[in-house]
Structures are given as C-alpha cells and as structure tokens.
Design a protein around this motif. Structure first.
Motif, PDB file in Angstrom:
ATOM      1  N   GLY A   1      -8.980   6.909 -30.870  1.00 55.65           N
ATOM      2  CA  GLY A   1     -10.385   6.633 -31.156  1.00 55.65           C
ATOM      3  C   GLY A   1     -10.565   5.445 -32.090  1.00 55.65           C
ATOM      4  O   GLY A   1      -9.715   5.171 -32.935  1.00 55.65           O
ATOM      5  N   GLY A   2     -11.701   4.759 -31.943  1.00 53.81           N
ATOM      6  CA  GLY A   2     -11.945   3.557 -32.716  1.00 53.81           C
ATOM      7  C   GLY A   2     -13.140   3.613 -33.637  1.00 53.81           C
ATOM      8  O   GLY A   2     -13.595   2.577 -34.130  1.00 53.81           O
ATOM      9  N   LYS A   3     -13.667   4.816 -33.915  1.00 57.33           N
ATOM     10  CA  LYS A   3     -14.797   4.945 -34.831  1.00 57.33           C
ATOM     11  C   LYS A   3     -14.297   4.883 -36.283  1.00 57.33           C
ATOM     12  O   LYS A   3     -13.096   4.974 -36.548  1.00 57.33           O
ATOM     13  CB  LYS A   3     -15.555   6.244 -34.561  1.00 57.33           C
ATOM     14  N   THR A   4     -15.232   4.758 -37.210  1.00 56.60           N
ATOM     15  CA  THR A   4     -14.873   4.567 -38.616  1.00 56.60           C
ATOM     16  C   THR A   4     -13.961   5.670 -39.135  1.00 56.60           C
ATOM     17  O   THR A   4     -12.960   5.401 -39.811  1.00 56.60           O
ATOM     18  CB  THR A   4     -16.149   4.503 -39.478  1.00 56.60           C
ATOM     19  N   LEU A   5     -14.293   6.925 -38.834  1.00 61.68           N
ATOM     20  CA  LEU A   5     -13.471   8.037 -39.297  1.00 61.68           C
ATOM     21  C   LEU A   5     -12.068   7.971 -38.705  1.00 61.68           C
ATOM     22  O   LEU A   5     -11.085   8.295 -39.383  1.00 61.68           O
ATOM     23  CB  LEU A   5     -14.138   9.371 -38.935  1.00 61.68           C
ATOM     24  N   ASP A   6     -11.959   7.540 -37.460  1.00 62.35           N
ATOM     25  CA  ASP A   6     -10.648   7.415 -36.823  1.00 62.35           C
ATOM     26  C   ASP A   6      -9.793   6.386 -37.553  1.00 62.35           C
ATOM     27  O   ASP A   6      -8.588   6.587 -37.757  1.00 62.35           O
ATOM     28  CB  ASP A   6     -10.815   7.011 -35.358  1.00 62.35           C
ATOM     29  N   LEU A   7     -10.410   5.273 -37.934  1.00 64.73           N
ATOM     30  CA  LEU A   7      -9.680   4.238 -38.659  1.00 64.73           C
ATOM     31  C   LEU A   7      -9.251   4.741 -40.029  1.00 64.73           C
ATOM     32  O   LEU A   7      -8.146   4.454 -40.499  1.00 64.73           O
ATOM     33  CB  LEU A   7     -10.549   2.989 -38.809  1.00 64.73           C
ATOM     34  N   LEU A   8     -10.127   5.508 -40.661  1.00 61.23           N
ATOM     35  CA  LEU A   8      -9.844   6.009 -41.999  1.00 61.23           C
ATOM     36  C   LEU A   8      -8.688   6.997 -42.004  1.00 61.23           C
ATOM     37  O   LEU A   8      -7.865   6.994 -42.930  1.00 61.23           O
ATOM     38  CB  LEU A   8     -11.100   6.658 -42.576  1.00 61.23           C
ATOM     39  N   LEU A   9      -8.588   7.854 -40.998  1.00 56.75           N
ATOM     40  CA  LEU A   9      -7.519   8.848 -41.021  1.00 56.75           C
ATOM     41  C   LEU A   9      -6.151   8.195 -40.845  1.00 56.75           C
ATOM     42  O   LEU A   9      -5.154   8.645 -41.424  1.00 56.75           O
ATOM     43  CB  LEU A   9      -7.769   9.955 -39.990  1.00 56.75           C
ATOM     44  N   ALA A  10      -6.095   7.090 -40.068  1.00 57.60           N
ATOM     45  CA  ALA A  10      -4.831   6.367 -39.955  1.00 57.60           C
ATOM     46  C   ALA A  10      -4.470   5.695 -41.275  1.00 57.60           C
ATOM     47  O   ALA A  10      -3.313   5.711 -41.713  1.00 57.60           O
ATOM     48  CB  ALA A  10      -4.924   5.331 -38.843  1.00 57.60           C
ATOM     49  N   SER A  11      -5.467   5.110 -41.925  1.00 56.23           N
ATOM     50  CA  SER A  11      -5.246   4.440 -43.204  1.00 56.23           C
ATOM     51  C   SER A  11      -4.767   5.419 -44.268  1.00 56.23           C
ATOM     52  O   SER A  11      -3.853   5.121 -45.047  1.00 56.23           O
ATOM     53  CB  SER A  11      -6.542   3.760 -43.647  1.00 56.23           C
ATOM     54  N   GLU A  12      -5.377   6.604 -44.313  1.00 55.36           N
ATOM     55  CA  GLU A  12      -5.014   7.602 -45.320  1.00 55.36           C
ATOM     56  C   GLU A  12      -3.589   8.092 -45.117  1.00 55.36           C
ATOM     57  O   GLU A  12      -2.828   8.251 -46.089  1.00 55.36           O
ATOM     58  CB  GLU A  12      -5.985   8.774 -45.250  1.00 55.36           C
ATOM     59  N   ALA A  13      -3.208   8.346 -43.875  1.00 55.55           N
ATOM     60  CA  ALA A  13      -1.846   8.797 -43.601  1.00 55.55           C
ATOM     61  C   ALA A  13      -0.829   7.734 -44.002  1.00 55.55           C
ATOM     62  O   ALA A  13       0.194   8.036 -44.631  1.00 55.55           O
ATOM     63  CB  ALA A  13      -1.706   9.146 -42.121  1.00 55.55           C
ATOM     64  N   LYS A  14      -1.118   6.508 -43.652  1.00 60.84           N
ATOM     65  CA  LYS A  14      -0.196   5.425 -44.002  1.00 60.84           C
ATOM     66  C   LYS A  14      -0.037   5.301 -45.509  1.00 60.84           C
ATOM     67  O   LYS A  14       1.065   5.064 -46.023  1.00 60.84           O
ATOM     68  CB  LYS A  14      -0.696   4.110 -43.411  1.00 60.84           C
ATOM     69  N   GLN A  15      -1.143   5.482 -46.251  1.00 57.56           N
ATOM     70  CA  GLN A  15      -1.105   5.408 -47.706  1.00 57.56           C
ATOM     71  C   GLN A  15      -0.151   6.453 -48.292  1.00 57.56           C
ATOM     72  O   GLN A  15       0.483   6.226 -49.335  1.00 57.56           O
ATOM     73  CB  GLN A  15      -2.518   5.621 -48.266  1.00 57.56           C
ATOM     74  N   LEU A  16      -0.025   7.583 -47.602  1.00 61.90           N
ATOM     75  CA  LEU A  16       0.864   8.654 -48.050  1.00 61.90           C
ATOM     76  C   LEU A  16       2.262   8.533 -47.445  1.00 61.90           C
ATOM     77  O   LEU A  16       3.093   9.428 -47.619  1.00 61.90           O
ATOM     78  CB  LEU A  16       0.260  10.018 -47.691  1.00 61.90           C
ATOM     79  N   GLY A  17       2.507   7.460 -46.727  1.00 63.98           N
ATOM     80  CA  GLY A  17       3.823   7.240 -46.139  1.00 63.98           C
ATOM     81  C   GLY A  17       4.079   8.022 -44.873  1.00 63.98           C
ATOM     82  O   GLY A  17       5.236   8.208 -44.469  1.00 63.98           O
ATOM     83  N   ILE A  18       3.011   8.473 -44.222  1.00 70.98           N
ATOM     84  CA  ILE A  18       3.142   9.245 -42.975  1.00 70.98           C
ATOM     85  C   ILE A  18       2.831   8.326 -41.798  1.00 70.98           C
ATOM     86  O   ILE A  18       1.735   7.757 -41.727  1.00 70.98           O
ATOM     87  CB  ILE A  18       2.187  10.447 -42.962  1.00 70.98           C
ATOM     88  N   PRO A  19       3.764   8.146 -40.878  1.00 70.55           N
ATOM     89  CA  PRO A  19       3.502   7.271 -39.734  1.00 70.55           C
ATOM     90  C   PRO A  19       2.440   7.856 -38.810  1.00 70.55           C
ATOM     91  O   PRO A  19       2.281   9.083 -38.715  1.00 70.55           O
ATOM     92  CB  PRO A  19       4.856   7.178 -39.031  1.00 70.55           C
ATOM     93  N   VAL A  20       1.716   6.971 -38.130  1.00 66.54           N
ATOM     94  CA  VAL A  20       0.628   7.375 -37.237  1.00 66.54           C
ATOM     95  C   VAL A  20       0.898   6.840 -35.839  1.00 66.54           C
ATOM     96  O   VAL A  20       1.144   5.641 -35.667  1.00 66.54           O
ATOM     97  CB  VAL A  20      -0.734   6.862 -37.736  1.00 66.54           C
ATOM     98  N   ALA A  21       0.853   7.723 -34.851  1.00 65.85           N
ATOM     99  CA  ALA A  21       0.942   7.339 -33.440  1.00 65.85           C
ATOM    100  C   ALA A  21      -0.447   7.423 -32.830  1.00 65.85           C
ATOM    101  O   ALA A  21      -1.230   8.314 -33.170  1.00 65.85           O
ATOM    102  CB  ALA A  21       1.907   8.252 -32.689  1.00 65.85           C
ATOM    103  N   PHE A  22      -0.742   6.516 -31.936  1.00 62.54           N
ATOM    104  CA  PHE A  22      -2.091   6.372 -31.379  1.00 62.54           C
ATOM    105  C   PHE A  22      -1.990   6.336 -29.860  1.00 62.54           C
ATOM    106  O   PHE A  22      -1.156   5.633 -29.296  1.00 62.54           O
ATOM    107  CB  PHE A  22      -2.694   5.067 -31.895  1.00 62.54           C
ATOM    108  N   TYR A  23      -2.850   7.121 -29.200  1.00 60.58           N
ATOM    109  CA  TYR A  23      -2.857   7.136 -27.727  1.00 60.58           C
ATOM    110  C   TYR A  23      -3.970   6.234 -27.227  1.00 60.58           C
ATOM    111  O   TYR A  23      -5.151   6.460 -27.489  1.00 60.58           O
ATOM    112  CB  TYR A  23      -3.052   8.561 -27.217  1.00 60.58           C
ATOM    113  N   LEU A  24      -3.596   5.213 -26.481  1.00 54.96           N
ATOM    114  CA  LEU A  24      -4.502   4.183 -25.984  1.00 54.96           C
ATOM    115  C   LEU A  24      -4.634   4.354 -24.475  1.00 54.96           C
ATOM    116  O   LEU A  24      -3.711   4.042 -23.726  1.00 54.96           O
ATOM    117  CB  LEU A  24      -3.922   2.809 -26.319  1.00 54.96           C
ATOM    118  N   ALA A  25      -5.779   4.874 -24.016  1.00 59.20           N
ATOM    119  CA  ALA A  25      -5.884   5.263 -22.607  1.00 59.20           C
ATOM    120  C   ALA A  25      -7.082   4.656 -21.896  1.00 59.20           C
ATOM    121  O   ALA A  25      -7.544   5.182 -20.892  1.00 59.20           O
ATOM    122  CB  ALA A  25      -5.938   6.780 -22.496  1.00 59.20           C
ATOM    123  N   ASN A  26      -7.608   3.541 -22.417  1.00 53.39           N
ATOM    124  CA  ASN A  26      -8.659   2.823 -21.706  1.00 53.39           C
ATOM    125  C   ASN A  26      -8.610   1.359 -22.103  1.00 53.39           C
ATOM    126  O   ASN A  26      -7.832   0.970 -22.976  1.00 53.39           O
ATOM    127  CB  ASN A  26     -10.046   3.433 -22.001  1.00 53.39           C
TER     128      ASN A  26
END
Length: 373
Positions: free
Chosen positions: A99-124
């Motif tokens: 997802g590309g909404k603001t909350l979606d961007l924020l959850l990836a940023s927060e995980a990265k800040q804690l050193g947790i890698p984020v995988a993203f499914y791109l299907a369109n």
C-alpha cells in the motif's frame, strides 16, 4: 487474496505469523469477508477484535467505515499505537505489507527505525514515485512483467514470485463447459470490449451464453453506459447471465468454456487467468502487462491499438476489428477437437501457477531476513 495465501504458506512452513489489520477495504465488496460478524463488530467500533481465518488469526481494528479511504485520523492513530506495541513485544524478524497511503509509508519507516526489515508486495502498476520503496528491504511482485516495468520506471528491483492460488479453492469438481466467462465487468477490465462482443454474438450466435461475474464492477450500470455511447441503449442482453460477487468460484469455472480477460489497464498479472487455466479453461487476454505471461500457451493474446488502453477505457472498435476474436470464440464452441487442443494447452500452461513453486520462490526471497526453517 495473494498475501493471505502467502501467509498461510509461510505458516505451513513453520513460520510464526501475526496479522494486524482493520475492518476496511479498498472496495465496499471487500467487506463481504466479514459476513456473519456484523452485529458483533458494530458493538466494537474503535476497539480491536480477533477473527479466525483457517489457521490465521487476524487482529483487526473495527473502524466506523468499511471503506479504507474513509478511515479517520483517530483510528489511524489507534492502529499505529497498536502496531508500535506489536513491534516491541512480538519483535518480528520481518514486517510484510503493501500500500502507498500515508499510514503504509509510516509503518515501513517505523520498522526500519527499530532495525526490522520490511518486505513489500507490489501487485499492480499504479506506483509512479519511488517514495513507497524508501524504507523497504525487499520488494516482491507477481510477474516478470511487473518486475521489468518497475525496474525501467523507477529503478526498483522487485523479485517476481508468480501467483498464489490454492487449486482446492478454485478447481471445479465437475465441468459442463457451457459459458463464455467474464469476471469483474468494469471498464478498466475490458467491459466495453466484452459488451461489443456480446452485442455481435447476440445476433450472430444467440446460443453462446456469456456469464458475467460481478466484482468491483456492476454489469447493468456498465452496460447502460457503454450502449448509450454506442447509440443503442440497452438495459440487458439476451445472451448474458449475471452472477453476483461470490467467494466460491468453483461452480463458475465448472460452467466456463472460455475465459475473457481483455483488461485495458496495466495488469501486473491476472489472478482469474491462473484460476481458469488450473481448471483447464482456455483464455483470451490483451497483449499487455503480465497477462500474456500468465496465460502462456493457454491463451490467445489480442493486439489492440494503443488508444484502447487510455481512460476512460471506451475503445471504438469496429465489428471488423473484433472479427478475429469472434472467430476464435465460435471455433472453440463448435469444433470439439480444436477445443480439446486448447484445453490441453491450458492445462500445460497451468503448471507455471503451481502453488508450491511460488511458495519456494517466496521462502527463498525471504531467507536473508528470516531464520532458516
């Protein structure tokens, strides 16, 4: 649907999965999965509930609206606080999202800040800027076509996995092979082309029946819009039967002789194509995006002028331009040996949509981020 199946597959391979979501969807019909929980959810607005889905447990924030675009800022704040808490207590090895909404961007940023890698499914093919990928460790997609397009458009390297379709959920036990099938009658999915074909065959071959399955698109509304533009307003066609949106497509595929999937927007893959092929049903697709890749030798790919692929997806194609696909349809309804040949091609093409093969690619892609299982 694809991500849900991925999570089931990972769980079956020994990975521990926790799901945090909400009771809203990008289309109103998505709320159909909550049927049977309506009264309980009405009493829980603003709180989290847990729903069981086979072996998966979904922790969901009950939102006031079932539409994602209507999610309130207060609800997003509640959801994000729970997400932040989950990162600290569950301590996941990987966050998996899309997802590309603001909350979606924020959850990836927060995980990265804690050193947790984020995988993203791109299907369109909707993403036109790189921002969504800034905090991602891994981008997954469903086709070689999508991976190639995003490499060229944004310089993003995505790992193609293929589709995740459980044959037990889509393959019909019995087949009558009587209908010409079209799923999701929206203009973007090629409804205008299908309506033109139905109008031609209504006069020429009234014995060939179209079955239209509603999803995001509504058939009668689209039919009126297209036929008014053609100067021949119609409320119904005598050679079309309409099936409401359904969670069980097996009976539908059991009735299908041929699938029409002439999508006019850029499809990264095309789930219904794989589902039809798994039933041994040949397909007709447009020669664009990931559809030809998904169809393989089991499909006929239509070459259309570039202007057909522009919104509002109301191409002005003559009967002469549509004649090749009309001929193909008639031959597959009239010539038993030709039809069996195409069915064999469909069954062979279905091998590329093997669920275990897609799962193996997923596990391999995640291996650098997750402990070995």
């Amino acid at each position: 649907m694809a991500v849900r199946q991925m999570l089931l597959q990972l769980q079956r391979h020994g990975y521990e999965v926790q799901i945090l979501g909400a009771t809203n969807f990008d289309h109103p019909r998505g709320a159909g999965v909550l049927q049977g929980h309506g009264e309980a959810l009405k009493k829980a607005v603003g709180r989290f509930v847990t729903l069981t889905d086979e072996s998966l447990q979904h922790v969901l924030l009950v939102t006031a609206s079932s539409q994602r675009r209507a999610m309130q800022s207060g609800e997003e704040s509640i959801w994000f606080m729970r997400y932040r808490q989950l990162l600290e207590t569950f301590k996941p090895d990987l966050v998996f999202t899309y997802g590309g909404k603001t909350l979606d961007l924020l959850l990836a940023s927060e995980a990265k800040q804690l050193g947790i890698p984020v995988a993203f499914y791109l299907a369109n093919g909707n993403y036109t800027q790189q921002r969504f990928a800034r905090d991602l460790a891994l981008v997954l997609t469903n086709s070689q076509a999508a991976a190639r397009m995003y490499r060229q458009r944004l310089g993003i390297e995505a790992v193609p996995l293929g589709l995740f379709v459980d044959p037990a959920k889509v393959v019909a036990a019995e087949s009558t092979r009587q209908h010409l099938l079209f799923v999701n009658p929206s203009l973007a999915k090629g409804a205008a082309l299908v309506i033109r074909l139905a109008l031609l065959l209504e006069r020429r071959r009234p014995d060939i029946i179209f079955e239209v399955v509603e999803s995001r698109g509504a058939w009668h509304e689209t039919l009126r819009q297209v036929t008014e533009k053609l100067g021949e307003p119609r409320d119904q066609l005598t050679n079309v039967v309409v099936t409401p949106n359904t969670a069980d497509m097996r009976p539908v595929y059991g009735r299908a002789r041929l699938l029409l999937a002439p999508s006019l927007w850029w499809e990264s893959a095309g789930r219904v194509v794989a589902e039809a092929l798994l039933n041994g049903v040949p397909v007709v697709v447009t020669a664009r995006g990931g559809l030809p890749e998904m169809a393989g030798q089991g499909g006929l790919a239509l070459q259309l002028p570039k202007e057909c692929y522009r919104p509002p997806y109301l191409p002005e194609l003559s009967a002469v331009a549509l004649q090749p696909v009309v001929d193909h349809i008639e031959k597959l309804f009239d010539d038993a040996s030709c039809y069996e040949h195409w069915c064999q091609r469909a069954r062979q093409a279905a091998s590329q949509h093997d669920l275990q093969c897609s799962t193996d690619r997923l596990v391999q892609a995640l291996r650098p981020f997750l402990p070995l299982r």
